[in-house]
Design a protein around this motif. Structure first.
Motif, PDB file in Angstrom:
ATOM      1  N   GLY A  45      25.298  20.305 -15.520  1.00  0.00           N
ATOM      2  CA  GLY A  45      24.352  20.178 -14.418  1.00  0.00           C
ATOM      3  C   GLY A  45      25.054  19.797 -13.135  1.00  0.00           C
ATOM      4  O   GLY A  45      24.710  20.278 -12.061  1.00  0.00           O
ATOM      5  N   ALA A  46      26.054  18.934 -13.233  1.00  0.00           N
ATOM      6  CA  ALA A  46      26.854  18.549 -12.074  1.00  0.00           C
ATOM      7  C   ALA A  46      28.101  19.418 -11.947  1.00  0.00           C
ATOM      8  O   ALA A  46      28.784  19.404 -10.924  1.00  0.00           O
ATOM      9  CB  ALA A  46      27.263  17.086 -12.176  1.00  0.00           C
ATOM     10  N   ASP A 125      19.876  18.807 -21.183  1.00  0.00           N
ATOM     11  CA  ASP A 125      19.234  18.216 -20.007  1.00  0.00           C
ATOM     12  C   ASP A 125      19.658  18.895 -18.710  1.00  0.00           C
ATOM     13  O   ASP A 125      19.391  18.384 -17.625  1.00  0.00           O
ATOM     14  CB  ASP A 125      19.548  16.722 -19.932  1.00  0.00           C
ATOM     15  CG  ASP A 125      21.039  16.441 -19.890  1.00  0.00           C
ATOM     16  OD1 ASP A 125      21.835  17.385 -20.094  1.00  0.00           O
ATOM     17  OD2 ASP A 125      21.429  15.279 -19.671  1.00  0.00           O
ATOM     18  N   ALA A 126      20.322  20.063 -18.812  1.00  0.00           N
ATOM     19  CA  ALA A 126      20.821  20.744 -17.617  1.00  0.00           C
ATOM     20  C   ALA A 126      20.109  22.059 -17.339  1.00  0.00           C
ATOM     21  O   ALA A 126      20.548  22.832 -16.480  1.00  0.00           O
ATOM     22  CB  ALA A 126      22.327  20.993 -17.746  1.00  0.00           C
ATOM     23  N   LEU A 127      19.002  22.334 -18.036  1.00  0.00           N
ATOM     24  CA  LEU A 127      18.317  23.609 -17.857  1.00  0.00           C
ATOM     25  C   LEU A 127      17.837  23.803 -16.422  1.00  0.00           C
ATOM     26  O   LEU A 127      17.857  24.919 -15.898  1.00  0.00           O
ATOM     27  CB  LEU A 127      17.117  23.709 -18.808  1.00  0.00           C
ATOM     28  CG  LEU A 127      17.444  23.894 -20.291  1.00  0.00           C
ATOM     29  CD1 LEU A 127      16.158  23.940 -21.100  1.00  0.00           C
ATOM     30  CD2 LEU A 127      18.249  25.159 -20.510  1.00  0.00           C
ATOM     31  N   ALA A 128      17.414  22.735 -15.784  1.00  0.00           N
ATOM     32  CA  ALA A 128      16.876  22.848 -14.431  1.00  0.00           C
ATOM     33  C   ALA A 128      17.935  23.262 -13.412  1.00  0.00           C
ATOM     34  O   ALA A 128      17.594  23.665 -12.297  1.00  0.00           O
ATOM     35  CB  ALA A 128      16.242  21.520 -14.005  1.00  0.00           C
ATOM     36  N   THR A 159       6.707  25.008 -16.407  1.00  0.00           N
ATOM     37  CA  THR A 159       7.877  25.267 -15.577  1.00  0.00           C
ATOM     38  C   THR A 159       8.997  25.937 -16.356  1.00  0.00           C
ATOM     39  O   THR A 159       9.556  26.952 -15.918  1.00  0.00           O
ATOM     40  CB  THR A 159       8.394  23.951 -14.966  1.00  0.00           C
ATOM     41  OG1 THR A 159       7.344  23.339 -14.227  1.00  0.00           O
ATOM     42  CG2 THR A 159       9.572  24.222 -14.042  1.00  0.00           C
ATOM     43  N   GLY A 160       9.350  25.386 -17.538  1.00  0.00           N
ATOM     44  CA  GLY A 160      10.458  25.934 -18.310  1.00  0.00           C
ATOM     45  C   GLY A 160      10.273  27.395 -18.677  1.00  0.00           C
ATOM     46  O   GLY A 160      11.151  28.226 -18.389  1.00  0.00           O
ATOM     47  N   PRO A 161       9.163  27.770 -19.317  1.00  0.00           N
ATOM     48  CA  PRO A 161       8.953  29.189 -19.655  1.00  0.00           C
ATOM     49  C   PRO A 161       8.948  30.095 -18.425  1.00  0.00           C
ATOM     50  O   PRO A 161       9.451  31.215 -18.477  1.00  0.00           O
ATOM     51  CB  PRO A 161       7.592  29.176 -20.353  1.00  0.00           C
ATOM     52  CG  PRO A 161       7.472  27.809 -20.915  1.00  0.00           C
ATOM     53  CD  PRO A 161       8.125  26.911 -19.908  1.00  0.00           C
ATOM     54  N   ARG A 162       8.371  29.621 -17.316  1.00  0.00           N
ATOM     55  CA  ARG A 162       8.325  30.450 -16.109  1.00  0.00           C
ATOM     56  C   ARG A 162       9.732  30.696 -15.571  1.00  0.00           C
ATOM     57  O   ARG A 162      10.062  31.808 -15.147  1.00  0.00           O
ATOM     58  CB  ARG A 162       7.459  29.776 -15.052  1.00  0.00           C
ATOM     59  CG  ARG A 162       7.270  30.637 -13.793  1.00  0.00           C
ATOM     60  CD  ARG A 162       6.189  30.088 -12.878  1.00  0.00           C
ATOM     61  NE  ARG A 162       6.484  28.746 -12.431  1.00  0.00           N
ATOM     62  CZ  ARG A 162       5.772  27.664 -12.770  1.00  0.00           C
ATOM     63  NH1 ARG A 162       4.726  27.786 -13.564  1.00  0.00           N
ATOM     64  NH2 ARG A 162       6.103  26.476 -12.304  1.00  0.00           N
ATOM     65  N   GLN A 163      10.588  29.669 -15.603  1.00  0.00           N
ATOM     66  CA  GLN A 163      11.966  29.843 -15.155  1.00  0.00           C
ATOM     67  C   GLN A 163      12.706  30.824 -16.059  1.00  0.00           C
ATOM     68  O   GLN A 163      13.454  31.677 -15.574  1.00  0.00           O
ATOM     69  CB  GLN A 163      12.683  28.493 -15.149  1.00  0.00           C
ATOM     70  CG  GLN A 163      12.266  27.572 -14.022  1.00  0.00           C
ATOM     71  CD  GLN A 163      13.002  26.246 -14.078  1.00  0.00           C
ATOM     72  OE1 GLN A 163      13.304  25.736 -15.151  1.00  0.00           O
ATOM     73  NE2 GLN A 163      13.286  25.681 -12.922  1.00  0.00           N
ATOM     74  N   LEU A 164      12.492  30.709 -17.360  1.00  0.00           N
ATOM     75  CA  LEU A 164      13.168  31.594 -18.300  1.00  0.00           C
ATOM     76  C   LEU A 164      12.762  33.044 -18.056  1.00  0.00           C
ATOM     77  O   LEU A 164      13.602  33.949 -18.088  1.00  0.00           O
ATOM     78  CB  LEU A 164      12.846  31.176 -19.734  1.00  0.00           C
ATOM     79  CG  LEU A 164      13.513  31.995 -20.847  1.00  0.00           C
ATOM     80  CD1 LEU A 164      15.021  32.026 -20.659  1.00  0.00           C
ATOM     81  CD2 LEU A 164      13.162  31.406 -22.205  1.00  0.00           C
ATOM     82  N   ARG A 165      11.486  33.286 -17.797  1.00  0.00           N
ATOM     83  CA  ARG A 165      11.038  34.650 -17.494  1.00  0.00           C
ATOM     84  C   ARG A 165      11.733  35.187 -16.244  1.00  0.00           C
ATOM     85  O   ARG A 165      12.141  36.353 -16.184  1.00  0.00           O
ATOM     86  CB  ARG A 165       9.526  34.679 -17.294  1.00  0.00           C
ATOM     87  CG  ARG A 165       8.719  34.428 -18.550  1.00  0.00           C
ATOM     88  CD  ARG A 165       7.229  34.677 -18.307  1.00  0.00           C
ATOM     89  NE  ARG A 165       6.436  34.271 -19.461  1.00  0.00           N
ATOM     90  CZ  ARG A 165       5.789  33.119 -19.572  1.00  0.00           C
ATOM     91  NH1 ARG A 165       5.839  32.247 -18.580  1.00  0.00           N
ATOM     92  NH2 ARG A 165       5.088  32.836 -20.646  1.00  0.00           N
TER      93      ARG A 165
END
Length: 282
Positions: A45-46, A125-128, A159-165
């Motif tokens: 993430g960083a 914890d770095a998916l975002a 949020t997570g599923p929408r980002q993955l799409r």
């Protein structure tokens, strides 16, 4: 005569300096990453941490998943060669070699393509921060398989599923052309459902379509199922032959009964037990 402003008292700035230093420690500068140096990376993430050696079993030792192995290795080879390749969803039974197959396929492709491909595992914890990762990878003359292990979204998480799409479908935050996603999950639908959640009684097909919407966006979605008794024994025989270990069919089956199931992981645990008894380090 103008009012004279008294100079600050000695040490008056010290609290501000200490606060600034504390904030700098809490928010460290992003790590600089050499994306050409290592066979694998862990994205935090960083930044990314290089992995000197990619731990992966030889492809020949992965038994009971012949079809999945053929499809995954062919797709990873295409990616390494700079050809069109699919994003992959590997779903199904625990311990049946989903992540091991991905690592093994990348390792084999690296030998063939002389390091043209790297594996990048994303910390849970770095998916975002995947957008930042994709932005960095898109600037590098190398191919990357971005690996998310055991992915799952909480019920009600929009949020997570929408980002993955978006990453898969070519939205404004999609992964670059030189990177593909590989995801493992225990369920094909990825998104968990509440136990008391009711299906739509009027449109049951719509309910099924919604649950599988993410899976349908992967070019490859491969299922992994619990192995049979013969496949379980075949896995053990392959490892035992490779490492010079002896065992009996009866003790192998007794091990699986005590563990409550049969899988590649349980077979490996049994092989580890055999190696320990024989005084060998795997």
């Amino acid at each position: 005569m103008k009012d004279q402003v008294d100079p600050p008292a000695p040490g008056a700035d010290e609290p501000l300096i200490r606060i600034a230093e504390a904030l700098e420690r809490l928010a460290p500068k992003p790590l600089h990453t050499n994306w050409l140096a290592w066979p694998a990376y862990v994205w935090t993430g960083a930044g990314a941490r290089g992995v000197e050696r990619l731990e992966a079993p030889p492809l020949g030792l992965l038994k009971g998943i012949d079809r999945q192995k053929s499809v995954v290795t062919d797709n990873v080879r295409r990616l390494a060669q700079g050809h069109s390749a699919h994003d992959m969803l590997l779903w199904g039974a625990r311990g049946m070699g989903k992540s091991a197959l991905l690592r093994a396929a990348v390792s084999a492709a690296q030998l063939e393509a002389h390091g043209a491909l790297a594996l990048v595992q994303v910390a849970p914890d770095a998916l975002a921060t995947l957008v930042q990762l994709f932005n960095a990878l898109g600037k590098v003359e190398r191919r990357f398989l971005v690996f998310i292990d055991d992915l799952g979204f909480a019920p009600g998480d929009p949020t997570g599923p929408r980002q993955l799409r978006s990453w898969l479908d070519g939205g404004v935050e999609a992964r670059p052309a030189n990177a593909r996603l590989a995801i493992t999950s225990n369920r094909r639908a990825i998104v968990a459902r509440e136990a008391n959640e009711q299906s739509d009684p009027l449109n049951p097909r719509d309910d099924v379509d919604d649950q599988l919407a993410l899976a349908d966006r992967f070019g490859l979605a491969l299922g992994f199922h619990a192995c049979s008794q013969d496949e379980y024994l075949e896995i053990i025989e392959g490892y035992a032959g490779e490492y010079g270990l002896e065992f009996t069919r009866a003790e192998a089956l007794e091990w699986s009964r005590r563990r409550g199931g049969r899988s590649g992981r349980i077979a490996w645990h049994f092989v580890t037990e055999l190696a320990g008894r024989a005084g060998k380090l795997l």
